[in-house]
Design an enzyme around this catalytic site. Structure first.
Site, PDB file in Angstrom:
ATOM      1  N   ALA A 287       0.796  -1.221   0.000  1.00  0.00           N
ATOM      2  CA  ALA A 287       0.000   0.000   0.000  1.00  0.00           C
ATOM      3  C   ALA A 287       0.830   1.274   0.000  1.00  0.00           C
ATOM      4  CB  ALA A 287      -0.917   0.001   1.222  1.00  0.00           C
TER       5      ALA A 287
ATOM      6  N   ASN B 230       1.397  -4.109   7.797  1.00  0.00           N
ATOM      7  CA  ASN B 230       2.320  -4.686   6.826  1.00  0.00           C
ATOM      8  C   ASN B 230       3.161  -3.609   6.133  1.00  0.00           C
ATOM      9  OD1 ASN B 230       1.773  -7.534   7.027  1.00  0.00           O
ATOM     10  ND2 ASN B 230      -0.197  -7.146   6.076  1.00  0.00           N
TER      11      ASN B 230
ATOM     12  N   HIS C 110      -0.705   7.192   4.390  1.00  0.00           N
ATOM     13  CA  HIS C 110       0.628   6.716   4.763  1.00  0.00           C
ATOM     14  C   HIS C 110       1.614   7.864   4.582  1.00  0.00           C
ATOM     15  CE1 HIS C 110      -1.052   2.661   4.645  1.00  0.00           C
ATOM     16  NE2 HIS C 110      -1.583   2.989   3.476  1.00  0.00           N
TER      17      HIS C 110
END
Length: 267
Positions: A120, A186, A216
């Site tokens: 991601a 992750n 993120h």
């Protein structure tokens, strides 16, 4: 035609299967037995439903893990001992140093390959390049909606029902984050594997009641200079814990089978 083995049959796996590029088909799916009837029906008997990779009687061009960290623990070594290529999305499993060592040893002894998917997050090529010149600090922050954190340890660290503004509820190493939040962290492990490692990579996890997206933020400093990356991704509609971009990174590695060459980091 390239054939892959899919590990998992949940939301991400089904998203990837629906997007497989031309020239790639699934030949085997490793999943719990309660999924086998659905797999046989959906693929009209053209896909073999397995409970373990050892049951495969063919030679997959790629084994694609889209299941969980537990799947990497249970099946990763067996896949690599067959000399196959294993692409991993649940990179948090590699926070277990002993498991990572066993997988690396299996790659070396049996000529298998472990491919760490970008998942991601973006910019892993730049982070790996910066490592060559000497990294000084890598900090990652994940910000998600309360819905995305439900079912995780976050429920014990913060009241997800009453939170009214963005709040950080965890700060620690990537190794701690991957171990404590296996379904959500992750990305932290992926960043650590490309950069300073599990223990030196700093992680902050945040809940934000005013967003439905997964954000993120990556800040990297070193002798090369510094860079910052912010990525706001949409979660899968079928699973708010999973990023759409993570599924697309699995699709991309399948495309590389027909386009030639793997660009993802690996052992």
């Amino acid at each position: 035609m390239k054939k892959i083995m899919m590990m998992g049959y949940g939301a991400m796996a089904k998203e990837v299967l629906a997007r497989l590029p031309a020239g790639v088909e699934v030949g085997w799916i490793v999943a719990r037995e309660n999924h086998h009837a659905d797999i046989e029906k959906t693929f009209a008997g053209n896909v073999h439903a397995l409970t373990h990779p050892d049951q495969c009687r063919g030679q997959p061009d790629l084994v694609l893990e889209c299941a969980s960290q537990q799947a990497v623990v249970e099946f990763g070594e067996a896949v690599l001992k067959c000399g196959w290529r294993l692409a991993v999305i649940s990179t948090g499993a590699l926070a277990d140093a002993a498991l990572q060592l066993r997988l690396q040893q299996a790659c070396a002894r049996y000529q298998g390959r472990l491919i760490v998917l970008s998942g991601a997050v973006a910019g892993m090529d730049g982070l790996a390049s910066a490592r060559e010149g000497g990294l000084e600090s890598v900090t990652y922050q994940s910000s998600k909606s309360p819905t995305s954190w439900r079912g995780s340890l976050a429920e014990k660290l913060i009241n997800l029902d009453s939170v009214s503004e963005a709040q950080v509820f965890f700060e620690g190493s990537a190794r701690e984050a991957a171990r404590l939040f296996p379904a959500n962290a992750n990305v932290a492990a992926t960043i650590a594997l490309h950069g300073l490692g599990m223990d030196a990579t700093r992680v902050r996890l945040q809940v934000d009641p005013h967003t439905q997206r997964n954000t993120h933020r990556l800040q990297v400093c070193g002798q090369f200079g510094e860079f910052q990356i912010e990525l706001c991704g949409n979660p899968l509609a079928s699973n708010p814990k999973t990023s759409t971009l993570a599924a697309l990174s699995a699709v991309q590695v399948c495309r590389s089978l027909v386009d030639g060459g793997f660009t993802s980091n690996g052992f």
